[in-house]
Structure formats: C-alpha cells, structure tokens
Design a protein around this motif. Structure first.
Motif, short mmCIF file in Angstrom:
data_model
loop_
_atom_site.label_atom_id
_atom_site.label_comp_id
_atom_site.label_asym_id
_atom_site.label_seq_id
_atom_site.Cartn_x
_atom_site.Cartn_y
_atom_site.Cartn_z
N PRO A 230 -31.69 40.35 38.33
CA PRO A 230 -32.45 40.58 37.09
C PRO A 230 -33.74 39.76 37.03
N GLY A 232 -36.27 41.05 34.90
CA GLY A 232 -36.87 41.43 33.63
C GLY A 232 -35.88 42.18 32.78
N LEU A 233 -36.34 42.62 31.61
CA LEU A 233 -35.48 43.32 30.67
C LEU A 233 -34.98 44.64 31.24
N MET A 234 -35.84 45.36 31.97
CA MET A 234 -35.43 46.65 32.53
C MET A 234 -34.31 46.49 33.54
N ASP A 235 -34.38 45.44 34.40
CA ASP A 235 -33.32 45.20 35.38
C ASP A 235 -31.99 44.92 34.68
N ARG A 236 -32.04 44.14 33.62
CA ARG A 236 -30.82 43.84 32.88
C ARG A 236 -30.25 45.10 32.22
N PHE A 237 -31.13 45.95 31.72
CA PHE A 237 -30.69 47.19 31.09
C PHE A 237 -30.01 48.11 32.11
N VAL A 238 -30.63 48.26 33.30
CA VAL A 238 -30.05 49.11 34.35
C VAL A 238 -28.71 48.57 34.80
N ASN A 239 -28.62 47.25 34.98
CA ASN A 239 -27.35 46.64 35.39
C ASN A 239 -26.25 46.88 34.35
#
Length: 412
Positions: A230, A232-239
C-alpha cells in the motif's frame, strides 16, 4: 562411533549426532503445519495398509469425488467468465465501457483456460524409430504394471524421472534424467520404469487433467488477487476489495490440496509396488536408496561443470572437451563409491525429515520399508547384458549431447 573418512558428513551412528546438519526449515504458517501433520498421518496409515498386501487400483472414494466436483466448479467459473466476456463485447458494443470489461474478462478466461502441455523446445526427444529397444523395454514394463507404454521419451541431464501427458490427444511422455539413469544398475532401471509407468496404471487424481488444471487456475487467481504494497489510498482500497475473494480462493486451494493429498501418496506406494514386480523387490529397494543420492548427483554435475570452466582459452577448450568424455561414467563411478554408512545416514535423514520437505510423496524410508515387506517379487522383466548394450547404443547420442550441454552451457 563416527563413521567416515572426512569425505562425507561425520556423524554418530549411536546417538545421531550431526546426522542431518543441513536440515531445511519447514514452511512457516499454521496451514503448512496442519498439512504436514495430515501428510504424516496419511503416510503412516498408507504404509501400514500397503505392507504385506497385494494392492489393487483404488476406486473413486468420497475425497476424490469431492475433489473432482470442486475442480469442475473452478473450471465452470472460467467458462462463465468467457461467456460473460463474449456477451459484454457483443451486446454492449454501443455502451462504450462494457466491451472493455468484456475484453478484460475474456483475457482472464484465456489465461485461466486448461492447458494440454507441450514438450520443451530444446528437449532431446526420442520416438520409437529412434530407440526401438528402449521403447520395447518400456512396453514390456508397462504390461507388467498394467498399462501401455509411452509415445515419447525426453532425455535430460537431471537426476530425476517423471511421466506426464502433452497435447490435445494426451500423448504420454517419459522424462528420463541421465543423472539418475546412469547411476542405476540394470534391474534398478527396470524398477524405475515400473514406478513411473505405475503412475499411469494406478492413476493419481492430483495430476489428472481436471484436478491439476483446477489447481493451476486457483494459483493464478491467487496471483491476480495478491495484495500490493500500500502506497496510497487506492492501493488500500483495492486490497480491501480483493480481501474476501482472496480468502475464498485460498480456502479452495487448501481444500482441494487436502482432498488430493492422500490419493497422491497412495499413488506413490502403488507405483513402488509396480517397480518391485517389474524389476524385483531387491532392485526396487536398491532404487529407493539410489533416490537418496539425487541431490548429490546434481551437485557432482555442477562441480564437473565449474571445474571445466575455470580455465579459459585453448587450454580451457581442451579441458571442457576432456570433461565431456565419459561424464556419465564418472558420475556413476562416484555414486557407486558412496559407502554404506552414508546410505544409512541418508536413510535416517529421510526418517527425521519425514514430510517436512515434500508432503505429496511419502518419505523414502516408508516407501523402502513397504517395498521390502511387500514381496519378495522376482523380476518379471530382465535387463540382460545384450539388452543393456543395445540401450546404451540408443542413448549414446543423448549422452554425448547432454554431457556437452552440462559442461559448456552451465551458468550456475
């Protein structure tokens, strides 16, 4: 007492001191530990079941039926992705975005599709016209094992052997490693062929087209759904979005793996029984001991290659040419000179490690014990001097080419 002369590992035969100085760490994690415990239980149960009994090909038990059902569901998901992709591309063409999603689904389905396998491009392949005596021996051993022969033999330099299928017509192929073949005696070679062809005779649901393809698809799903670091926020959202699907896929892999674990180990015991019938109980037991030397044989080949490449220029070319001459004979001589106390140490290592290295195979010491107590079987296929010489002539081109490959193409 510390057996050995300094060439081999120094260990104590009374207390097992230093018997396994290079023991690898077991795979971490609770799932891996549970798998090892289950494999150990299956291995012991199957060993007791096989010892002293005439075994026959097993039928489909509940675990096999469940494994096939789960495998078909996995393949069904691939079909659903393909159908959905086609429908989105065809029916959603005027929407703009849907065809893109459909193309993505089709791409995933193509990656997940069942594969038929194919021969390696650089393989030394032999057919019946190339080696009629070898194929005749394989056919004879196959008849003892209760199956037919193979369509192709692929010879390589490894210290191993295996059978599989390739192509849409599921043609049979035997992979024969000279690193193992050349250090075996005549009847041990027959036993090796009996073991490998025994896999075709007795079956192994884990390596069947349906189940093996499903395991491959599930591992690809795990690759697709693997969490990213992670940043950024997008990586956390996808995970977070892929967490639940990832858990479902991991659960399916674990369940399918455990459902096929016992069948995989049973297939090895049955293949060993075929080895004993074909080559004799004595040869099959000796083969079990030889299998303990596979890693040492591969180390010898690496040592030969490194030693030959240490010198450059004309002297180096001469050194490499000399190293290629009778490489396999030198390997056989070195493996044949290994003393009895080293074999005993390796047998104890096999017993100590158990399923910690490879839990799809029973430990070699259990396989050896089952073969030894399941007979005695006389050799149903005899490899005499005349046949041995004919096999050597047919394999001579492969021996020469692969010796050159080992010495000159070794990269470390």
């Amino acid at each position: 007492m510390l057996p050995g002369d300094g060439t081999y590992v120094q260990w104590c035969a009374s207390c097992d001191w230093n018997v396994d100085p290079g023991a690898p760490d077991p795979e971490p994690g609770r799932i891996a530990a549970a798998r090892r415990r289950l494999a150990h239980r299956y291995g012991q149960e199957l060993a007791r079941e096989m010892e002293g009994a005439e075994v026959a090909r097993p039928g489909r038990d509940a675990a096999a039926v469940l494994a096939l059902t789960l495998s078909m569901l996995v393949h069904g998901l691939t079909v659903v992705l393909a159908v959905a992709g086609v429908m989105l591309v065809v029916l959603g063409w005027d929407t703009g975005a849907l065809p893109v999603v459909g193309a993505l689904l089709l791409a995933v389905a193509v990656v997940l599709r069942p594969r038929f396998g194919r021969l390696p491009k650089d393989a030394w392949s032999m057919n019946r016209a190339d080696a009629p005596k070898l194929f005749a021996l394989i056919d004879e051993v196959g008849a003892v094992a209760g199956t037919t022969g193979v369509d192709t033999v692929v010879v390589d330099a490894g210290a191993n052997a295996a059978v599989t299928t390739y192509g849409p017509r599921r043609r049979r192929v035997l992979y024969l490693g000279l690193g193992l073949w050349e250090m075996l005696g005549p009847q041990e070679r027959v036993a090796l062929l009996g073991h490998e062809l025994g896999h075709f005779a007795h079956g192994d649901i884990r390596h069947g087209a349906v189940t093996n393809g499903a395991l491959r698809s599930l591992h690809l799903w795990l690759y697709f759904l693997a969490p990213s670091e992670p940043e950024g926020l997008m990586d956390r959202f996808v995970n977070a979005v892929t967490f639940l699907p990832r858990c479902l896929v991991l659960g399916a892999v674990t369940v399918l793996d455990l459902l096929t674990l016992r069948a995989s180990q049973r297939a090895e015991y049955l293949a060993d029984a075929s080895a004993a019938r074909a080559g004799s109980t004595e040869a099959a037991v000796a083969l079990m001991d030889r299998l303990l030397l596979c890693r040492s044989a591969e180390g010898e080949l690496r040592r030969e290659a490194v030693a030959a490449q240490m010198r450059g220029g004309a002297a180096g070319r001469e050194t490499r040419a000399l190293a290629e001459q009778d490489l396999w004979g030198r390997l056989a001589d070195r493996m044949g000179a290994i003393p009895a106390h080293e074999y005993e140490r390796l047998r104890r290592v096999s017993a100590r490690r158990g399923h910690s290295v490879d839990d799809t195979h029973p430990p070699t010491h259990l396989r050896r014990r089952c073969v030894a107590t399941g007979g005695p079987h006389p050799a149903e296929v005899v490899c005499g001097d005349e046949r041995l010489a004919a096999l050597a002539d047919e394999l001579a081109p492969a021996r020469s080419a692969l010796a050159r490959r080992v010495i000159r193409d070794y990269t470390g």
